[in-house]
Scaffold this motif. Structure first.
Motif, PDB file in Angstrom:
ATOM      1  N   GLN A   1      38.638  26.049  45.370  1.00 44.17           N
ATOM      2  CA  GLN A   1      37.961  24.960  44.647  1.00 44.17           C
ATOM      3  C   GLN A   1      36.753  25.431  43.828  1.00 44.17           C
ATOM      4  OE1 GLN A   1      39.663  22.324  44.605  1.00 44.17           O
ATOM      5  NE2 GLN A   1      40.967  23.031  46.283  1.00 44.17           N
ATOM      6  N   VAL A   2      36.437  26.719  43.902  1.00 40.82           N
ATOM      7  CA  VAL A   2      35.239  27.224  43.211  1.00 40.82           C
ATOM      8  C   VAL A   2      35.522  27.363  41.709  1.00 40.82           C
ATOM      9  CG1 VAL A   2      33.636  29.186  43.042  1.00 40.82           C
ATOM     10  CG2 VAL A   2      34.488  28.464  45.291  1.00 40.82           C
TER      11      VAL A   2
ATOM     12  N   LYS B   1      34.831  31.698  36.197  1.00 36.70           N
ATOM     13  CA  LYS B   1      34.317  32.169  34.915  1.00 36.70           C
ATOM     14  C   LYS B   1      35.449  32.348  33.899  1.00 36.70           C
ATOM     15  CE  LYS B   1      31.059  33.874  32.351  1.00 36.70           C
ATOM     16  NZ  LYS B   1      30.139  32.905  31.794  1.00 36.70           N
ATOM     17  N   PHE B   2      36.602  32.890  34.366  1.00 40.00           N
ATOM     18  CA  PHE B   2      37.705  33.160  33.442  1.00 40.00           C
ATOM     19  C   PHE B   2      38.761  32.054  33.439  1.00 40.00           C
ATOM     20  CE2 PHE B   2      36.065  37.577  33.898  1.00 40.00           C
ATOM     21  CZ  PHE B   2      35.791  37.798  32.551  1.00 40.00           C
ATOM     22  N   GLY B   3      38.381  30.830  33.869  1.00 37.73           N
ATOM     23  CA  GLY B   3      39.268  29.678  33.738  1.00 37.73           C
ATOM     24  C   GLY B   3      40.512  29.746  34.610  1.00 37.73           C
ATOM     25  N   GLN B   4      41.437  28.822  34.308  1.00 43.94           N
ATOM     26  CA  GLN B   4      42.650  28.669  35.120  1.00 43.94           C
ATOM     27  C   GLN B   4      43.711  29.700  34.774  1.00 43.94           C
ATOM     28  OE1 GLN B   4      43.860  26.949  37.735  1.00 43.94           O
ATOM     29  NE2 GLN B   4      41.706  26.409  37.983  1.00 43.94           N
ATOM     30  N   HIS B   5      44.201  30.429  35.741  1.00 47.38           N
ATOM     31  CA  HIS B   5      45.423  31.202  35.605  1.00 47.38           C
ATOM     32  C   HIS B   5      45.930  31.456  37.006  1.00 47.38           C
ATOM     33  CE1 HIS B   5      43.535  35.143  36.642  1.00 47.38           C
ATOM     34  NE2 HIS B   5      42.477  34.618  36.093  1.00 47.38           N
ATOM     35  N   TYR B   6      47.049  32.166  37.142  1.00 44.60           N
ATOM     36  CA  TYR B   6      47.664  32.320  38.459  1.00 44.60           C
ATOM     37  C   TYR B   6      46.738  33.052  39.428  1.00 44.60           C
ATOM     38  CZ  TYR B   6      50.958  33.682  42.108  1.00 44.60           C
ATOM     39  OH  TYR B   6      51.580  33.862  43.312  1.00 44.60           O
ATOM     40  N   ARG B   7      46.437  32.399  40.517  1.00 44.51           N
ATOM     41  CA  ARG B   7      45.701  33.055  41.612  1.00 44.51           C
ATOM     42  C   ARG B   7      46.306  32.557  42.925  1.00 44.51           C
ATOM     43  NH1 ARG B   7      41.257  31.227  38.264  1.00 44.51           N
ATOM     44  NH2 ARG B   7      40.211  32.976  37.225  1.00 44.51           N
ATOM     45  N   ARG B   8      46.716  33.464  43.766  1.00 37.48           N
ATOM     46  CA  ARG B   8      47.324  33.104  45.064  1.00 37.48           C
ATOM     47  C   ARG B   8      46.267  33.393  46.125  1.00 37.48           C
ATOM     48  NH1 ARG B   8      50.288  36.060  48.972  1.00 37.48           N
ATOM     49  NH2 ARG B   8      49.834  37.908  47.731  1.00 37.48           N
ATOM     50  N   TYR B   9      45.577  32.365  46.509  1.00 36.35           N
ATOM     51  CA  TYR B   9      44.423  32.553  47.404  1.00 36.35           C
ATOM     52  C   TYR B   9      44.896  33.066  48.772  1.00 36.35           C
ATOM     53  CZ  TYR B   9      42.016  30.337  43.648  1.00 36.35           C
ATOM     54  OH  TYR B   9      41.509  30.074  42.398  1.00 36.35           O
ATOM     55  N   ILE B  10      44.222  34.113  49.239  1.00 39.55           N
ATOM     56  CA  ILE B  10      44.714  34.857  50.398  1.00 39.55           C
ATOM     57  C   ILE B  10      44.108  34.330  51.701  1.00 39.55           C
ATOM     58  CG2 ILE B  10      44.802  37.171  51.453  1.00 39.55           C
ATOM     59  CD1 ILE B  10      46.428  37.020  48.850  1.00 39.55           C
TER      60      ILE B  10
ATOM     61  N   GLN C   1      34.334  38.458  55.294  1.00 39.12           N
ATOM     62  CA  GLN C   1      34.617  37.495  54.228  1.00 39.12           C
ATOM     63  C   GLN C   1      33.392  36.648  53.981  1.00 39.12           C
ATOM     64  OE1 GLN C   1      37.613  34.500  55.043  1.00 39.12           O
ATOM     65  NE2 GLN C   1      37.513  34.885  57.236  1.00 39.12           N
ATOM     66  N   GLY C   2      33.279  36.152  52.760  1.00 36.62           N
ATOM     67  CA  GLY C   2      32.144  35.301  52.428  1.00 36.62           C
ATOM     68  C   GLY C   2      31.747  35.426  50.968  1.00 36.62           C
ATOM     69  N   ARG C   3      30.539  34.970  50.678  1.00 36.37           N
ATOM     70  CA  ARG C   3      30.004  35.032  49.313  1.00 36.37           C
ATOM     71  C   ARG C   3      29.057  36.209  49.160  1.00 36.37           C
ATOM     72  NH1 ARG C   3      30.842  30.209  46.524  1.00 36.37           N
ATOM     73  NH2 ARG C   3      30.868  28.340  47.821  1.00 36.37           N
ATOM     74  N   GLY C   4      28.730  36.507  47.916  1.00 36.19           N
ATOM     75  CA  GLY C   4      27.709  37.515  47.631  1.00 36.19           C
ATOM     76  C   GLY C   4      28.290  38.896  47.398  1.00 36.19           C
ATOM     77  N   PHE C   5      29.614  39.031  47.609  1.00 37.29           N
ATOM     78  CA  PHE C   5      30.242  40.350  47.492  1.00 37.29           C
ATOM     79  C   PHE C   5      30.792  40.615  46.092  1.00 37.29           C
ATOM     80  CE2 PHE C   5      30.962  39.164  52.010  1.00 37.29           C
ATOM     81  CZ  PHE C   5      30.203  40.173  52.583  1.00 37.29           C
ATOM     82  N   ALA C   6      31.040  39.563  45.360  1.00 37.87           N
ATOM     83  CA  ALA C   6      31.697  39.736  44.054  1.00 37.87           C
ATOM     84  C   ALA C   6      31.069  38.782  43.044  1.00 37.87           C
ATOM     85  CB  ALA C   6      33.199  39.468  44.190  1.00 37.87           C
TER      86      ALA C   6
ATOM     87  N   ASP D   1      27.340  33.367  36.810  1.00 36.85           N
ATOM     88  CA  ASP D   1      27.065  32.215  37.678  1.00 36.85           C
ATOM     89  C   ASP D   1      28.216  31.922  38.651  1.00 36.85           C
ATOM     90  OD1 ASP D   1      28.716  31.449  35.686  1.00 36.85           O
ATOM     91  OD2 ASP D   1      27.530  29.737  35.011  1.00 36.85           O
ATOM     92  N   GLU D   2      29.180  32.849  38.759  1.00 34.70           N
ATOM     93  CA  GLU D   2      30.275  32.648  39.727  1.00 34.70           C
ATOM     94  C   GLU D   2      30.068  33.554  40.947  1.00 34.70           C
ATOM     95  OE1 GLU D   2      34.292  33.175  38.164  1.00 34.70           O
ATOM     96  OE2 GLU D   2      35.042  33.411  40.207  1.00 34.70           O
ATOM     97  N   ASP D   3      30.147  32.950  42.106  1.00 39.50           N
ATOM     98  CA  ASP D   3      29.965  33.711  43.350  1.00 39.50           C
ATOM     99  C   ASP D   3      31.197  33.453  44.224  1.00 39.50           C
ATOM    100  OD1 ASP D   3      28.951  35.210  45.400  1.00 39.50           O
ATOM    101  OD2 ASP D   3      27.273  33.880  45.862  1.00 39.50           O
ATOM    102  N   ALA D   4      32.242  34.231  43.979  1.00 45.38           N
ATOM    103  CA  ALA D   4      33.550  33.991  44.606  1.00 45.38           C
ATOM    104  C   ALA D   4      33.493  34.155  46.119  1.00 45.38           C
ATOM    105  CB  ALA D   4      34.575  34.962  44.028  1.00 45.38           C
TER     106      ALA D   4
END
Ligand code: SAM
Length: 215
Positions: free
Chosen positions: A157-158, A161-170, A191-196, A200-203
């Protein structure tokens, strides 16, 4: 997940992405590449799957590692070859399902290697992941290491930055179970935030480091 659902559509998406001059792609290495390079225990060779614009392969090669960098997008590989500054890296246009031979040749004279894949697992579908896992289980010397970073289910749901395209959330835990079942032991996972973080996107991401055990 977007409507781009066939492998051909996804390849066309990545070819278009890497051929566009208006996309400001990050050129500095990812946080994960810097973490990995400072963590590699006594290895001198790395295979990167899904190298994209080569920013991480280029960085790893600059640290003195021998790098084989693969990507299914011809545009990505062309870009990498144009901008490379290191003799230590070889870029190959190769999808994971056609990579067994190039991987076999690269590992042939090596005691063990690192397989590095950042934001690759969530870019491939389940069938391709099964091919990838089989390749890792059968094609790597004992003691080889996996360094993976990927978007997790929690990231769906986050805003991107690079908009909608295929992503298979793991599913992070399920991935770890899969790796163990294939004969890898887990050295590290988080796992968590702050790694990537990117602007303004913090996956929400997962990372894992696994070692191939003696069969
Ligand atoms: C999200 S990008 C990640 C790029 C780079 N690793 C990074 O972190 O900046 C995913 C990459 O995987 C590549 N890719 C997708 N499917 C692939 C496949 N089946 N075999 C090899 N590469 C693939 C795409 O072309 C793209 O370059």
């Amino acid at each position: 997940m977007s409507s781009i659902s066939t492998p051909a559509d996804r390849q066309a998406y990545w070819d278009d992405f890497y051929s566009r001059q208006d996309v400001a792609l990050p050129l500095l290495p990812s946080q994960f590449a810097v973490f990995a390079a400072s963590d590699f225990p006594g290895v001198d060779s790395v295979v990167e799957f899904g190298c994209g614009n080569g920013r991480d392969s280029e960085f790893l090669a600059m640290t003195g590692l021998q790098v084989l960098a693969l990507d299914a997008s011809s545009e990505a590989v062309e870009l990498c070859r144009q901008r490379t500054r290191s003799a230590n890296v070889r870029y190959e246009h190769c999808s994971v399902q056609n990579s067994a031979e190039v991987l076999r040749a690269f590992v042939a004279d090596k005691r063990r290697v690192v397989v590095y894949a950042r934001f690759f697992l969530h870019a491939i579908d389940e069938a391709m992941e099964a091919v990838f896992m089989d390749l890792l289980a059968t094609g790597l010397p004992t003691g080889s290491l996996l360094y993976f970073e990927y978007r997790t289910k929690e990231d769906e749901q986050v805003q991107k930055k690079f908009g909608q395209h295929y992503r298979r959330y793991i599913d992070h835990e399920a991935l770890i179970c899969k790796l163990r079942a294939l004969g890898f032991s887990l050295d590290y996972q988080v796992q968590g935030r702050g790694f990537a973080k990117y602007r303004d996107e913090d996956a929400l991401v997962g990372r894992c480091v696994a070692v191939k055990e003696q069969p």
